[in-house]
Design a protein around this motif. Structure first.
Motif, PDB file in Angstrom:
ATOM      1  N   ALA A  67      20.266  54.929 -25.407  1.00 48.99           N
ATOM      2  CA  ALA A  67      21.227  54.096 -26.116  1.00 48.99           C
ATOM      3  C   ALA A  67      22.307  53.748 -25.102  1.00 48.99           C
ATOM      4  O   ALA A  67      22.981  54.632 -24.574  1.00 48.99           O
ATOM      5  CB  ALA A  67      21.824  54.832 -27.302  1.00 48.99           C
ATOM      6  N   VAL A  68      22.444  52.466 -24.812  1.00 50.50           N
ATOM      7  CA  VAL A  68      23.407  52.013 -23.818  1.00 50.50           C
ATOM      8  C   VAL A  68      24.490  51.207 -24.533  1.00 50.50           C
ATOM      9  O   VAL A  68      24.193  50.284 -25.289  1.00 50.50           O
ATOM     10  CB  VAL A  68      22.724  51.147 -22.740  1.00 50.50           C
ATOM     11  N   THR A  69      25.738  51.598 -24.309  1.00 46.63           N
ATOM     12  CA  THR A  69      26.888  50.867 -24.835  1.00 46.63           C
ATOM     13  C   THR A  69      27.715  50.395 -23.645  1.00 46.63           C
ATOM     14  O   THR A  69      27.441  50.796 -22.506  1.00 46.63           O
ATOM     15  CB  THR A  69      27.761  51.766 -25.736  1.00 46.63           C
ATOM     16  N   PRO A  70      28.737  49.589 -23.878  1.00 49.93           N
ATOM     17  CA  PRO A  70      29.580  49.183 -22.745  1.00 49.93           C
ATOM     18  C   PRO A  70      30.250  50.356 -22.041  1.00 49.93           C
ATOM     19  O   PRO A  70      30.658  50.238 -20.894  1.00 49.93           O
ATOM     20  CB  PRO A  70      30.621  48.265 -23.395  1.00 49.93           C
ATOM     21  N   ASP A  71      30.335  51.514 -22.711  1.00 51.27           N
ATOM     22  CA  ASP A  71      31.038  52.666 -22.147  1.00 51.27           C
ATOM     23  C   ASP A  71      30.186  53.883 -21.858  1.00 51.27           C
ATOM     24  O   ASP A  71      30.674  54.837 -21.262  1.00 51.27           O
ATOM     25  CB  ASP A  71      32.165  53.085 -23.098  1.00 51.27           C
ATOM     26  N   SER A  72      28.919  53.889 -22.292  1.00 53.11           N
ATOM     27  CA  SER A  72      28.135  55.110 -22.100  1.00 53.11           C
ATOM     28  C   SER A  72      26.637  54.839 -22.125  1.00 53.11           C
ATOM     29  O   SER A  72      26.186  53.785 -22.579  1.00 53.11           O
ATOM     30  CB  SER A  72      28.469  56.130 -23.195  1.00 53.11           C
ATOM     31  N   ILE A  73      25.903  55.839 -21.637  1.00 51.89           N
ATOM     32  CA  ILE A  73      24.444  55.846 -21.717  1.00 51.89           C
ATOM     33  C   ILE A  73      24.055  57.210 -22.255  1.00 51.89           C
ATOM     34  O   ILE A  73      24.458  58.230 -21.702  1.00 51.89           O
ATOM     35  CB  ILE A  73      23.789  55.611 -20.349  1.00 51.89           C
ATOM     36  N   GLU A  74      23.292  57.228 -23.341  1.00 51.20           N
ATOM     37  CA  GLU A  74      22.864  58.488 -23.944  1.00 51.20           C
ATOM     38  C   GLU A  74      21.357  58.541 -24.049  1.00 51.20           C
ATOM     39  O   GLU A  74      20.717  57.535 -24.339  1.00 51.20           O
ATOM     40  CB  GLU A  74      23.453  58.641 -25.340  1.00 51.20           C
ATOM     41  N   VAL A  75      20.798  59.723 -23.831  1.00 48.51           N
ATOM     42  CA  VAL A  75      19.383  59.966 -24.086  1.00 48.51           C
ATOM     43  C   VAL A  75      19.274  60.374 -25.542  1.00 48.51           C
ATOM     44  O   VAL A  75      19.898  61.349 -25.969  1.00 48.51           O
ATOM     45  CB  VAL A  75      18.820  61.060 -23.161  1.00 48.51           C
ATOM     46  N   LEU A  76      18.514  59.613 -26.326  1.00 49.36           N
ATOM     47  CA  LEU A  76      18.378  59.897 -27.751  1.00 49.36           C
ATOM     48  C   LEU A  76      17.266  60.882 -28.032  1.00 49.36           C
ATOM     49  O   LEU A  76      17.434  61.815 -28.793  1.00 49.36           O
ATOM     50  CB  LEU A  76      18.140  58.603 -28.527  1.00 49.36           C
ATOM     51  N   SER A  77      16.097  60.668 -27.451  1.00 47.45           N
ATOM     52  CA  SER A  77      14.982  61.576 -27.685  1.00 47.45           C
ATOM     53  C   SER A  77      13.893  61.326 -26.665  1.00 47.45           C
ATOM     54  O   SER A  77      13.865  60.296 -26.001  1.00 47.45           O
ATOM     55  CB  SER A  77      14.416  61.403 -29.092  1.00 47.45           C
ATOM     56  N   ASP A  78      12.986  62.264 -26.595  1.00 49.57           N
ATOM     57  CA  ASP A  78      11.803  62.146 -25.745  1.00 49.57           C
ATOM     58  C   ASP A  78      10.623  61.996 -26.684  1.00 49.57           C
ATOM     59  O   ASP A  78      10.316  62.892 -27.461  1.00 49.57           O
ATOM     60  CB  ASP A  78      11.663  63.394 -24.872  1.00 49.57           C
ATOM     61  N   GLU A  79       9.943  60.855 -26.620  1.00 52.80           N
ATOM     62  CA  GLU A  79       8.836  60.548 -27.516  1.00 52.80           C
ATOM     63  C   GLU A  79       7.733  61.597 -27.465  1.00 52.80           C
ATOM     64  O   GLU A  79       7.151  61.954 -28.476  1.00 52.80           O
ATOM     65  CB  GLU A  79       8.271  59.176 -27.135  1.00 52.80           C
ATOM     66  N   SER A  80       7.463  62.154 -26.291  1.00 56.18           N
ATOM     67  CA  SER A  80       6.345  63.082 -26.155  1.00 56.18           C
ATOM     68  C   SER A  80       6.666  64.471 -26.714  1.00 56.18           C
ATOM     69  O   SER A  80       5.777  65.169 -27.164  1.00 56.18           O
ATOM     70  CB  SER A  80       5.923  63.204 -24.692  1.00 56.18           C
ATOM     71  N   THR A  81       7.945  64.876 -26.689  1.00 51.10           N
ATOM     72  CA  THR A  81       8.287  66.204 -27.189  1.00 51.10           C
ATOM     73  C   THR A  81       9.038  66.158 -28.504  1.00 51.10           C
ATOM     74  O   THR A  81       9.148  67.155 -29.183  1.00 51.10           O
ATOM     75  CB  THR A  81       9.166  66.959 -26.173  1.00 51.10           C
ATOM     76  N   GLY A  82       9.610  64.988 -28.811  1.00 44.86           N
ATOM     77  CA  GLY A  82      10.385  64.878 -30.029  1.00 44.86           C
ATOM     78  C   GLY A  82      11.767  65.485 -29.923  1.00 44.86           C
ATOM     79  O   GLY A  82      12.499  65.570 -30.880  1.00 44.86           O
ATOM     80  N   SER A  83      12.146  65.922 -28.702  1.00 43.73           N
ATOM     81  CA  SER A  83      13.454  66.555 -28.533  1.00 43.73           C
ATOM     82  C   SER A  83      14.533  65.496 -28.487  1.00 43.73           C
ATOM     83  O   SER A  83      14.289  64.344 -28.166  1.00 43.73           O
ATOM     84  CB  SER A  83      13.484  67.370 -27.235  1.00 43.73           C
ATOM     85  N   THR A  84      15.741  65.911 -28.826  1.00 47.51           N
ATOM     86  CA  THR A  84      16.879  64.994 -28.776  1.00 47.51           C
ATOM     87  C   THR A  84      17.911  65.543 -27.827  1.00 47.51           C
ATOM     88  O   THR A  84      17.989  66.742 -27.596  1.00 47.51           O
ATOM     89  CB  THR A  84      17.508  64.785 -30.175  1.00 47.51           C
ATOM     90  N   ALA A  85      18.718  64.657 -27.295  1.00 47.91           N
ATOM     91  CA  ALA A  85      19.781  65.055 -26.349  1.00 47.91           C
ATOM     92  C   ALA A  85      20.896  65.758 -27.088  1.00 47.91           C
ATOM     93  O   ALA A  85      21.165  65.482 -28.249  1.00 47.91           O
ATOM     94  CB  ALA A  85      20.314  63.816 -25.647  1.00 47.91           C
ATOM     95  N   GLN A  86      21.543  66.653 -26.406  1.00 44.87           N
ATOM     96  CA  GLN A  86      22.673  67.389 -26.959  1.00 44.87           C
ATOM     97  C   GLN A  86      23.943  66.890 -26.381  1.00 44.87           C
ATOM     98  O   GLN A  86      24.078  66.602 -25.285  1.00 44.87           O
ATOM     99  CB  GLN A  86      22.539  68.874 -26.659  1.00 44.87           C
TER     100      GLN A  86
END
Length: 86
Positions: A67-86
């Motif tokens: 997820a990219v915004t004008p102020d940040s980049i976040e990892v939302l999830s990994d499709e292969s593991t289903g994990s989400t960023a903390q």
């Protein structure tokens, strides 16, 4: 960190570098993907430049959802593991 500015050639390296660094931090090596095959960086920059800042662009790169915004980049999830960023 604002991504609406560009360098002399008409494209920003800041957004590309930040996306690549985010993917590397998540464990995806730069040789494992071609970023230009996943997203149009120039289109994102144009969107950010023309918006009021309340916009986010979501896209996957080799199964890593960003997820990219004008102020940040976040990892939302990994499709292969289903994990989400903390």
């Amino acid at each position: 960190m604002s991504y609406s500015s560009t360098n002399g050639s008409g494209s920003s390296t800041g957004l590309v570098v930040d996306i690549v660094e985010t993917l590397e931090e998540y464990g995806l090596d730069q040789g494992e993907y071609q970023l230009h095959n996943s997203v149009d960086i120039e289109a994102i920059e144009q969107l950010f430049a023309s918006s009021d800042g309340n916009v986010a662009v979501h896209f996957p790169v080799e199964g890593v959802h960003l997820a990219v915004t004008p102020d940040s980049i976040e990892v939302l999830s990994d499709e292969s593991t289903g994990s989400t960023a903390q």
